[in-house]
Design a protein around this motif. Sequence first.
Motif, PDB file in Angstrom:
ATOM      1  N   GLY A   1      -7.807  -5.099  -4.665  1.00 15.32           N
ATOM      2  CA  GLY A   1      -7.774  -3.820  -4.649  1.00 15.32           C
ATOM      3  C   GLY A   1      -7.477  -3.176  -5.800  1.00 15.32           C
ATOM      4  N   GLN A   2      -7.286  -4.053  -6.743  1.00 18.90           N
ATOM      5  CA  GLN A   2      -7.202  -3.581  -8.275  1.00 18.90           C
ATOM      6  C   GLN A   2      -8.435  -3.723  -9.034  1.00 18.90           C
ATOM      7  N   ARG A   3      -9.521  -4.378  -8.439  1.00 19.03           N
ATOM      8  CA  ARG A   3     -10.765  -4.552  -9.310  1.00 19.03           C
ATOM      9  C   ARG A   3     -11.637  -3.059  -8.959  1.00 19.03           C
TER      10      ARG A   3
ATOM     11  N   VAL B   1     -11.394  -4.261 -24.546  1.00 17.39           N
ATOM     12  CA  VAL B   1     -12.103  -5.418 -24.024  1.00 17.39           C
ATOM     13  C   VAL B   1     -11.132  -6.546 -22.943  1.00 17.39           C
ATOM     14  N   ASP B   2      -9.981  -6.665 -23.479  1.00 16.17           N
ATOM     15  CA  ASP B   2      -8.940  -7.467 -22.723  1.00 16.17           C
ATOM     16  C   ASP B   2      -8.924  -6.687 -21.226  1.00 16.17           C
ATOM     17  N   ALA B   3      -8.541  -5.553 -21.369  1.00 18.64           N
ATOM     18  CA  ALA B   3      -8.265  -4.613 -20.263  1.00 18.64           C
ATOM     19  C   ALA B   3      -9.562  -4.711 -19.120  1.00 18.64           C
ATOM     20  N   LEU B   4     -10.857  -4.862 -19.590  1.00 21.03           N
ATOM     21  CA  LEU B   4     -11.967  -4.549 -18.738  1.00 21.03           C
ATOM     22  C   LEU B   4     -12.140  -6.135 -18.169  1.00 21.03           C
ATOM     23  N   VAL B   5     -11.857  -7.160 -18.775  1.00 24.31           N
ATOM     24  CA  VAL B   5     -11.737  -8.454 -18.202  1.00 24.31           C
ATOM     25  C   VAL B   5     -10.772  -8.623 -17.127  1.00 24.31           C
ATOM     26  N   ALA B   6      -9.481  -7.899 -17.513  1.00 25.46           N
ATOM     27  CA  ALA B   6      -8.252  -8.194 -16.652  1.00 25.46           C
ATOM     28  C   ALA B   6      -8.638  -7.247 -15.299  1.00 25.46           C
ATOM     29  N   ARG B   7      -9.392  -6.161 -15.475  1.00 26.73           N
ATOM     30  CA  ARG B   7      -9.499  -5.265 -14.087  1.00 26.73           C
ATOM     31  C   ARG B   7     -10.529  -6.029 -13.462  1.00 26.73           C
ATOM     32  N   ALA B   8     -11.572  -6.618 -13.845  1.00 27.67           N
ATOM     33  CA  ALA B   8     -12.473  -7.296 -12.941  1.00 27.67           C
ATOM     34  C   ALA B   8     -11.998  -8.459 -12.590  1.00 27.67           C
ATOM     35  N   THR B   9     -10.956  -9.067 -13.135  1.00 27.56           N
ATOM     36  CA  THR B   9     -10.701 -10.411 -12.590  1.00 27.56           C
ATOM     37  C   THR B   9      -9.255 -10.238 -11.976  1.00 27.56           C
ATOM     38  N   ALA B  10      -8.769  -9.058 -11.534  1.00 23.63           N
ATOM     39  CA  ALA B  10      -7.573  -8.876 -10.953  1.00 23.63           C
ATOM     40  C   ALA B  10      -7.422  -9.924  -9.594  1.00 23.63           C
ATOM     41  N   ARG B  11      -6.252 -10.409  -9.579  1.00 18.96           N
ATOM     42  CA  ARG B  11      -6.237 -11.389  -8.145  1.00 18.96           C
ATOM     43  C   ARG B  11      -6.016 -10.445  -6.936  1.00 18.96           C
ATOM     44  N   ASP B  12      -5.439  -9.263  -7.110  1.00 20.16           N
ATOM     45  CA  ASP B  12      -5.395  -8.292  -5.950  1.00 20.16           C
ATOM     46  C   ASP B  12      -6.914  -7.434  -5.910  1.00 20.16           C
TER      47      ASP B  12
END
Length: 677
Positions: free
Chosen positions: A245-247, A232-243
Amino acid sequence: MARGGMASVYEATDIRLDRTVAVKVMHPGLGDDEEFAARFVREARAAARLSHPNVVAVHDQGADDGVVFLAMELVPGHTLRDVIAKESPMPPARALALLEPVLSALAAAHRAGLVHRDVKPENVLIATDPDTGTSRVKVADFGLAKAVSADTQHTATGGVLIGTVSYLAPELVVDGRADARADVYAAGVLLFELLTGRKPHEGESPIQVAYKHVHEDVPLPSTLVPGLPAYVDALVARATARDRGQRAADAGVLLHQLRRVATAVTTGVREDPDLVADLMPRPPAPDTDPVTGVTGSGDTSEHTQLLRTAEVPPAVQRAERPGQPGRPDQPGRTDTAADPWDEDEMAALLAPSTAAITAGPAAPEPTRTVPVGATPAPRRTRRSRRGLLALVLALLLATGIGAGAWWFGVARWTTTPGVLGLDRAAAVERLEAAGLEAEIGPRAFSRTVPAGEVMSTDPAPGDRVLDGGTVTVTISKGEELYDVPKLRGMTEDEAQDALAELKLEFGGSTQRWSEDVPQGVVLASDPKPGTTLRPGSVVDLVVSKGRKPIKVKDWTGEDADTARQRLEAQGLVVEVTGEEHSDEVAEGDVISQDPVGATLFKGDTVELVVSLGPELVPVPNVRASGVDAAREELEALGFEVETRKAAGYLGLGYVFSQDPGSGEMVPKGTTITLTLI
């Protein structure tokens, strides 16, 4: 009524279609600019093209004296902001269930080339069906932020930040450019807030919050709510990546990722390292800011630390850290991961084992002769040699297991690229460029994806697939539409069967008289034949009641001309079958009618007999006749006789004069007055 930063919303009635709508009226001044008004119209039309159950429908738009407005679907209920205030922090399953319809709506918009730009809890409306108790989630205000901000700077230092600053993607703050990934970022912030009850970045001013979006990662939700699964942490981190290109490339990809996480949550999975490794964004290059590209920022974020643990298979981790406390291969060694084996030590350990493998079975050790008086050289014990060999073999085994785990768990897998919305050729080209084979599956209907474009893939975008594996592509046939068939002439049952074959719903039937269509047969349909409808659309029928019965009035004794006009107006045929003298019925009136009091149908005949009035008889000349003879003659002709004496009556008993006079035509029964002399 509700009031926001750009507009006020009123409940109103559409008098043309007799329905209740929500009217969003932009604040005075926004519509003064003709260019803005034109831009507003374009964005409203783009939003109106969205047809999705989780999107607030746009019915109409217009302007009145410089004030622009939208007429939209009215969604009674509350907003997601109210849910956050009451329920957050909420369990992951609840948060993911609330976000899923939001992402479904955004995915439909992204496929249509429309970016929302202002995803926030206030724009997510939740209505509860009073009959079923189920909730409907709808996203509002598509395109409005773009219409307002087309000529407005989005920098944090000069200009106005359009949209709620707590949900702004870093690139919107830095250079004002936005694509579907800006909506992905906002959705990730929304998920963080659902899980924790707090916004990820807070400050004393909007500028401070915007600065944090650019320079600080969104915290992992588990730092505020311990116990949340790492994926769940990873899903939030992926969606809110500052880059960006990572989202996820768009909301459709994020929706697939969310569903993977939701499946893990609902099945009770506590740990899934593979899912974490798939979702967690890769760390940026050392000393490089993910958004600005400025060196010297380093990377000590929690995202990176979690990734470093998640993306290395456990067996490889053990092989890389042979000196961890308590390891069975070297009991008592207290080295940590910061103090690994150096290269020389590793080479020395591997050399003997390599020689042993190359040389094959060891030859028997030769007997050494020691000269008399010489001191024998110290000899290694067999125990120390066996311990060293065991250590080397253990290291080789651990390395092999780690490499195997890495190969089967990570290396031979790749991520399915996003090809949603591409045509067939472009999708196949992208998949083959990624080293995958494309298989075109059966086409399917779609209400949101135009015909000829990819509507789904298996595996889904963002899911894992074997490198060189096959991805099944489903091409859209466009929206499933059917034309209303010609139903006139069918029975009601036959018409209902014909509608069911086309996946259309029978709504109801109304009855109407028909002079040429038998009872129970369809006269017409609403909508009319040839109208194109979606499956499940309702079609009403107009069914014949047969011929309309006509109650015939009795016109006896009434004017024949009036009777004819009224009967013919009812669709009946009137025939006058005779004319007769009648002492009782006045001339021109109806003496008799056939039929009388019956029920007829249009085109049936009514026969009338019309009176000629009383029969007329000429009055005979009875002057100079005796009164008795005159009376007898007149009464024989049907007249009434009345006598009176003339002035200067002489008593002779003769008729001096008569009234009516001789030769006049009068009806029978008329009174003839005789004057006697």
